[in-house]
Write an enzyme that holds these catalytic residues in place. Structure first.
Site, PDB file in Angstrom:
ATOM      1  N   ASP A  11      41.244   1.881  43.340  1.00 31.82           N
ATOM      2  CA  ASP A  11      40.759   2.356  42.641  1.00 31.82           C
ATOM      3  C   ASP A  11      39.205   1.682  42.942  1.00 31.82           C
ATOM      4  O   ASP A  11      39.299   0.381  43.815  1.00 31.82           O
ATOM      5  CB  ASP A  11      41.337   1.644  41.057  1.00 31.82           C
ATOM      6  N   LEU A  12      38.012   1.914  42.014  1.00 36.29           N
ATOM      7  CA  LEU A  12      37.140   1.049  42.405  1.00 36.29           C
ATOM      8  C   LEU A  12      36.050   1.011  40.898  1.00 36.29           C
ATOM      9  O   LEU A  12      36.794  -0.571  41.210  1.00 36.29           O
ATOM     10  CB  LEU A  12      35.721   2.622  42.723  1.00 36.29           C
ATOM     11  N   ASP A  13      36.114   1.162  39.953  1.00 41.04           N
ATOM     12  CA  ASP A  13      35.429   1.116  39.030  1.00 41.04           C
ATOM     13  C   ASP A  13      36.635  -0.117  38.576  1.00 41.04           C
ATOM     14  O   ASP A  13      37.669   0.113  38.526  1.00 41.04           O
ATOM     15  CB  ASP A  13      35.510   1.385  37.786  1.00 41.04           C
ATOM     16  N   ARG A  70      38.677   8.026  39.848  1.00 48.21           N
ATOM     17  CA  ARG A  70      38.597   8.982  38.909  1.00 48.21           C
ATOM     18  C   ARG A  70      36.841   9.732  38.222  1.00 48.21           C
ATOM     19  O   ARG A  70      37.008   9.973  37.117  1.00 48.21           O
ATOM     20  CB  ARG A  70      39.287   8.652  37.443  1.00 48.21           C
ATOM     21  N   LYS A 100      44.840  11.347  39.257  1.00 49.20           N
ATOM     22  CA  LYS A 100      45.208  10.205  40.407  1.00 49.20           C
ATOM     23  C   LYS A 100      46.150  11.138  40.762  1.00 49.20           C
ATOM     24  O   LYS A 100      46.413  10.785  42.129  1.00 49.20           O
ATOM     25  CB  LYS A 100      46.011   8.765  40.338  1.00 49.20           C
TER      26      LYS A 100
END
Length: 176
Positions: A11-13, A70, A100
């Site tokens: 994931d990024l955030d 997302r 996801k």
């Protein structure tokens, strides 16, 4: 050494960086002459300090990496990956709003890697639960908290508090 995953998905955030790209910072982003990444208001934007070393180690081990986010701020997320010079690590990027599960179904189609041979890192329990139903290896943590992150025999000690001038090397341990 334990068998490595065929695909590591991040994931990024709040997993690679300590903010939500669609609400806490203001795109577009730019790199200053001093090398720092800033948003449109001039605010410094940082990664968790362990991220480059973890991604580099996965690359050294031959484990392909993918992003699954997302966020609604698709352009900003991709811009940050480029400005932080992380895009070179990501063989695949699924960055768009939605479940996801959809991200992972597309990754499975693109790569041919079974869900059981993937590992997923995310800070949100709901994403881990949803993706876990696909039969994946999941890790309920992110790179910037005080928990250990385990990657099939590799562990990363990470800390919520960090100092830009500190040496990040002591944070990485037991990565074989």
């Amino acid at each position: 050494m334990a068998r490595l995953p065929k695909l590591a998905v991040f994931d990024l955030d709040y997993t690679l960086w300590p903010f939500w790209v669609d609400t806490h910072v203001d795109p577009p982003f730019h790199k200053s002459s001093d090398g720092t990444v800033r948003d449109s208001r001039g605010q410094n934007v940082r990664l968790y300090p362990e991220v480059p070393k973890v991604l580099e180690r996965l690359q050294d081990l031959g484990v392909p990496v993918a992003a699954a986010s997302r966020t609604g701020e698709i352009e900003g997320a991709n811009q940050l990956l480029e400005l932080f010079d992380l895009v070179r690590y990501f063989a695949h990027r699924e960055i768009y709003p939605g479940s996801k599960v959809t991200h992972f179904e597309r990754l499975q189609q693109k790569t041919g890697v079974s869900f059981a041979q993937m590992i997923f890192f995310d800070d949100e329990k709901r994403n881990i639960v949803d993706v876990g139903k696909l039969g994946m290896s999941n890790e309920e943590s992110h790179l910037g908290n005080e928990k250990k992150v385990f990657l099939r025999g590799c562990s990363l000690h990470s800390y919520s508090e960090w100092n830009e001038s500190s040496n990040p090397s002591p944070r990485v341990r037991n990565i074989h």
